[in-house]
Write a protein that holds these residues in place. Sequence first.
Motif, PDB file in Angstrom:
ATOM      1  N   HIS A   1      -3.669  -7.705  -1.880  1.00 26.52           N
ATOM      2  CA  HIS A   1      -4.769  -8.286  -1.633  1.00 26.52           C
ATOM      3  C   HIS A   1      -5.731  -7.640  -0.408  1.00 26.52           C
ATOM      4  O   HIS A   1      -4.976  -7.080   0.574  1.00 26.52           O
ATOM      5  N   HIS A   2      -7.023  -8.161  -0.256  1.00 27.26           N
ATOM      6  CA  HIS A   2      -8.104  -7.632   0.639  1.00 27.26           C
ATOM      7  C   HIS A   2      -8.941  -8.876   0.872  1.00 27.26           C
ATOM      8  O   HIS A   2      -9.235  -9.448  -0.220  1.00 27.26           O
ATOM      9  N   LEU A   3      -9.201  -9.385   2.082  1.00 27.73           N
ATOM     10  CA  LEU A   3     -10.127 -10.235   2.347  1.00 27.73           C
ATOM     11  C   LEU A   3     -11.529  -9.956   2.949  1.00 27.73           C
ATOM     12  O   LEU A   3     -11.232  -9.288   4.018  1.00 27.73           O
TER      13      LEU A   3
ATOM     14  N   LYS B   1       0.888  -4.577   3.240  1.00 28.77           N
ATOM     15  CA  LYS B   1       2.261  -5.016   3.141  1.00 28.77           C
ATOM     16  C   LYS B   1       2.657  -5.933   2.026  1.00 28.77           C
ATOM     17  O   LYS B   1       3.905  -6.422   1.914  1.00 28.77           O
ATOM     18  N   GLY B   2       1.796  -6.339   1.427  1.00 27.14           N
ATOM     19  CA  GLY B   2       1.950  -7.356   0.025  1.00 27.14           C
ATOM     20  C   GLY B   2       1.904  -8.904   0.532  1.00 27.14           C
ATOM     21  O   GLY B   2       2.320  -9.741  -0.225  1.00 27.14           O
ATOM     22  N   GLN B   3       1.275  -9.013   1.795  1.00 22.04           N
ATOM     23  CA  GLN B   3       1.000 -10.479   2.090  1.00 22.04           C
ATOM     24  C   GLN B   3       0.257 -11.349   1.156  1.00 22.04           C
ATOM     25  O   GLN B   3      -0.644 -10.716   0.654  1.00 22.04           O
TER      26      GLN B   3
ATOM     27  N   ALA C   1       0.836  -1.211  -0.054  1.00 26.41           N
ATOM     28  CA  ALA C   1       0.095   0.031   0.028  1.00 26.41           C
ATOM     29  C   ALA C   1       0.858   1.241  -0.046  1.00 26.41           C
ATOM     30  O   ALA C   1       1.961   1.175   0.713  1.00 26.41           O
ATOM     31  N   GLY C   2       0.446   2.249  -0.733  1.00 25.80           N
ATOM     32  CA  GLY C   2       1.269   3.400  -0.852  1.00 25.80           C
ATOM     33  C   GLY C   2       1.931   3.565  -2.087  1.00 25.80           C
ATOM     34  O   GLY C   2       2.059   4.737  -2.397  1.00 25.80           O
TER      35      GLY C   2
ATOM     36  N   ALA D   1      -3.574   2.873  -3.341  1.00 29.89           N
ATOM     37  CA  ALA D   1      -4.468   3.426  -2.440  1.00 29.89           C
ATOM     38  C   ALA D   1      -5.781   2.845  -1.917  1.00 29.89           C
ATOM     39  O   ALA D   1      -6.575   3.504  -1.325  1.00 29.89           O
ATOM     40  N   HIS D   2      -5.754   1.656  -2.023  1.00 31.43           N
ATOM     41  CA  HIS D   2      -6.887   0.800  -1.749  1.00 31.43           C
ATOM     42  C   HIS D   2      -8.071   0.817  -2.498  1.00 31.43           C
ATOM     43  O   HIS D   2      -9.084   0.561  -2.095  1.00 31.43           O
TER      44      HIS D   2
END
Length: 139
Positions: free
Chosen positions: A69-71, A95-97, A59-60, A119-120
């Motif tokens: 990713h987002h869950l 963080k790129g997980q 992010a950023g 930027a989500h």
Amino acid sequence: MLRSMRCIFVPMLLASASATVLAQSAQPRVFFVAPADGATVSNPVKVQFGVEGMTIKPAGEVSPNTGHHHLIIDGDSIPAGQVVPTDDSHLHFGKGQTETSVNLTPGDHKLTMQFADGAHRSYGPAMSQTITVHVKGQQ
């Protein structure tokens, strides 16, 4: 001899070009590596994310064809361009997980993976996948 080499070389060249065009035209996508859709799981539920055609960046960092990713737990994909909310059912992996473990209440749950930019901002339903899992109760 030159003619026979041409008969071999030209088809090989065309096959290579066709493979390149197919690879370039493949649509970017996200997918669950684990768990499988419809799986019965126990807590903590290990979730692994996959992506093809895009690059994972924290992010950023906002650049074309990148994101993270987002869950979304028991919710739907986010329309393209909208920011993914931050709350207990929208988990960010800025963080790129590419994996996590979550504790879910026993029963059926819908898990939606949503890819979004630095930027989500969501890439929309085309860059999401939804599965269902059944979480076993404590024995």
